[in-house]
Design a protein around this motif. Structure first.
Motif, PDB file in Angstrom:
ATOM      1  N   ILE A 193     -24.915  71.905 -21.866  1.00 60.07           N
ATOM      2  CA  ILE A 193     -26.116  72.654 -21.505  1.00 60.07           C
ATOM      3  C   ILE A 193     -26.660  72.113 -20.193  1.00 60.07           C
ATOM      4  N   GLN A 194     -26.981  73.011 -19.300  1.00 61.40           N
ATOM      5  CA  GLN A 194     -27.646  72.651 -18.046  1.00 61.40           C
ATOM      6  C   GLN A 194     -29.015  73.301 -18.092  1.00 61.40           C
ATOM      7  N   MET A 195     -30.055  72.487 -18.172  1.00 63.66           N
ATOM      8  CA  MET A 195     -31.425  73.010 -18.166  1.00 63.66           C
ATOM      9  C   MET A 195     -32.040  72.612 -16.844  1.00 63.66           C
ATOM     10  N   SER A 196     -32.628  73.600 -16.147  1.00 70.06           N
ATOM     11  CA  SER A 196     -33.140  73.291 -14.813  1.00 70.06           C
ATOM     12  C   SER A 196     -34.403  74.070 -14.499  1.00 70.06           C
ATOM     13  N   THR A 197     -35.129  73.523 -13.527  1.00 64.69           N
ATOM     14  CA  THR A 197     -36.301  74.149 -12.930  1.00 64.69           C
ATOM     15  C   THR A 197     -36.011  74.191 -11.435  1.00 64.69           C
ATOM     16  N   PRO A 198     -36.884  74.775 -10.644  1.00 66.95           N
ATOM     17  CA  PRO A 198     -36.653  74.733  -9.198  1.00 66.95           C
ATOM     18  C   PRO A 198     -36.604  73.305  -8.636  1.00 66.95           C
ATOM     19  N   ASN A 199     -37.158  72.316  -9.370  1.00 65.13           N
ATOM     20  CA  ASN A 199     -37.238  70.949  -8.843  1.00 65.13           C
ATOM     21  C   ASN A 199     -36.412  69.911  -9.589  1.00 65.13           C
ATOM     22  N   ALA A 200     -35.855  70.253 -10.739  1.00 64.47           N
ATOM     23  CA  ALA A 200     -35.142  69.250 -11.545  1.00 64.47           C
ATOM     24  C   ALA A 200     -34.037  69.904 -12.358  1.00 64.47           C
ATOM     25  N   SER A 201     -33.087  69.087 -12.786  1.00 61.49           N
ATOM     26  CA  SER A 201     -31.990  69.573 -13.600  1.00 61.49           C
ATOM     27  C   SER A 201     -31.538  68.460 -14.549  1.00 61.49           C
ATOM     28  N   VAL A 202     -31.233  68.840 -15.784  1.00 63.04           N
ATOM     29  CA  VAL A 202     -30.769  67.876 -16.790  1.00 63.04           C
ATOM     30  C   VAL A 202     -29.542  68.461 -17.476  1.00 63.04           C
ATOM     31  N   GLU A 203     -28.490  67.652 -17.574  1.00 71.33           N
ATOM     32  CA  GLU A 203     -27.306  68.049 -18.337  1.00 71.33           C
ATOM     33  C   GLU A 203     -27.432  67.466 -19.738  1.00 71.33           C
ATOM     34  N   ILE A 204     -27.230  68.316 -20.732  1.00 73.13           N
ATOM     35  CA  ILE A 204     -27.392  67.913 -22.126  1.00 73.13           C
ATOM     36  C   ILE A 204     -26.085  68.168 -22.859  1.00 73.13           C
ATOM     37  N   THR A 205     -25.634  67.151 -23.585  1.00 76.67           N
ATOM     38  CA  THR A 205     -24.402  67.269 -24.372  1.00 76.67           C
ATOM     39  C   THR A 205     -24.730  66.972 -25.833  1.00 76.67           C
ATOM     40  N   PRO A 206     -25.152  68.008 -26.580  1.00 73.28           N
ATOM     41  CA  PRO A 206     -25.485  67.779 -27.977  1.00 73.28           C
ATOM     42  C   PRO A 206     -24.262  67.349 -28.773  1.00 73.28           C
ATOM     43  N   GLN A 207     -24.489  66.494 -29.746  1.00 71.82           N
ATOM     44  CA  GLN A 207     -23.406  66.011 -30.600  1.00 71.82           C
ATOM     45  C   GLN A 207     -23.618  66.541 -32.008  1.00 71.82           C
ATOM     46  N   ALA A 208     -22.581  67.157 -32.562  1.00 73.83           N
ATOM     47  CA  ALA A 208     -22.667  67.698 -33.914  1.00 73.83           C
ATOM     48  C   ALA A 208     -22.558  66.560 -34.922  1.00 73.83           C
ATOM     49  N   LEU A 209     -23.560  66.400 -35.756  1.00 68.86           N
ATOM     50  CA  LEU A 209     -23.511  65.433 -36.855  1.00 68.86           C
ATOM     51  C   LEU A 209     -23.012  66.109 -38.114  1.00 68.86           C
ATOM     52  N   LYS A 210     -23.328  67.406 -38.253  1.00 68.02           N
ATOM     53  CA  LYS A 210     -22.843  68.210 -39.376  1.00 68.02           C
ATOM     54  C   LYS A 210     -22.798  69.656 -38.933  1.00 68.02           C
ATOM     55  N   LEU A 211     -21.691  70.322 -39.192  1.00 70.81           N
ATOM     56  CA  LEU A 211     -21.559  71.732 -38.857  1.00 70.81           C
ATOM     57  C   LEU A 211     -21.657  72.584 -40.117  1.00 70.81           C
ATOM     58  N   ARG A 212     -22.117  73.831 -39.955  1.00 70.77           N
ATOM     59  CA  ARG A 212     -22.162  74.757 -41.077  1.00 70.77           C
ATOM     60  C   ARG A 212     -20.745  75.036 -41.555  1.00 70.77           C
TER      61      ARG A 212
END
Length: 186
Positions: free
Chosen positions: A165-184
């Motif tokens: 996931i890349q979440m960003s604003t005009p001034n900042a950006s964060v890369e997020i890598t969620p980790q699955a602990l349990k899947l459906r």
């Protein structure tokens, strides 16, 4: 006198290539006085990651959250009022999770604190009988980086590709890598 919620507005653009969900959404977020910027931003992220492709089975909505302890942070209700998707943030106890599991077609928990491994190790075995449950961990340093994006009025872009996931604003950006602990178990 009780403190009132602070209202935040977010113009959210979503490009989720993994689920083929795209769109623009104008969100109004009521931030409880005890809610942190980090938690509010994780709520917005949860919205972006779980918004349905269409509203045939209802809309995904923010609930009263911290103001109403029996409600999740977000939920999708169908037109009859039945819970399609229950989304909790943080580290709920197994009783709350199993209660939600009995009420909803699917349940998602998103934990984002550095203590997630300790919490999860204490309840993991108790949730093996919950096939409709998915549990995700957002690394604490990534969720904390979202704090810099929190403003009363925000322009946010969320792009998802290959589970990143890349979440960003005009001034900042964060890369997020969620980790699955349990899947459906779908």
């Amino acid at each position: 006198m009780a403190l009132k919620a602070t209202i935040h507005k977010a113009q959210l653009q979503i490009a989720d290539m993994d689920r083929h969900v795209y769109g623009e959404h104008n969100l109004t977020i009521a931030r409880h006085p005890s809610e942190t910027d980090e938690r509010m931003m994780v709520r917005i992220l949860a919205y972006a990651l779980h918004i349905p492709a269409d509203e045939l089975r209802g809309r995904l909505e923010f609930t009263k959250g911290l103001s109403e302890v029996d409600d999740p942070d977000l939920w999708q209700l169908d037109l009859t009022g039945e819970v399609v998707h229950w989304i909790d943030l943080g580290q709920p106890d197994e009783r709350r999770i199993m209660k939600a599991h009995g009420r909803a077609e699917q349940v998602t928990v998103i934990s984002y604190a550095s203590s997630t491994p300790v919490w999860w190790s204490q309840i993991e075995n108790k949730l093996t009988r919950a096939p409709k449950l998915a549990v995700w961990q957002i690394p604490a340093e990534q969720s904390q980086a979202l704090i810099a994006m929190a403003e009363r009025s925000m322009q946010l872009q969320v792009m998802v590709q290959d589970g990143i996931i890349q979440m960003s604003t005009p001034n900042a950006s964060v890369e997020i890598t969620p980790q699955a602990l349990k899947l459906r178990a779908d």
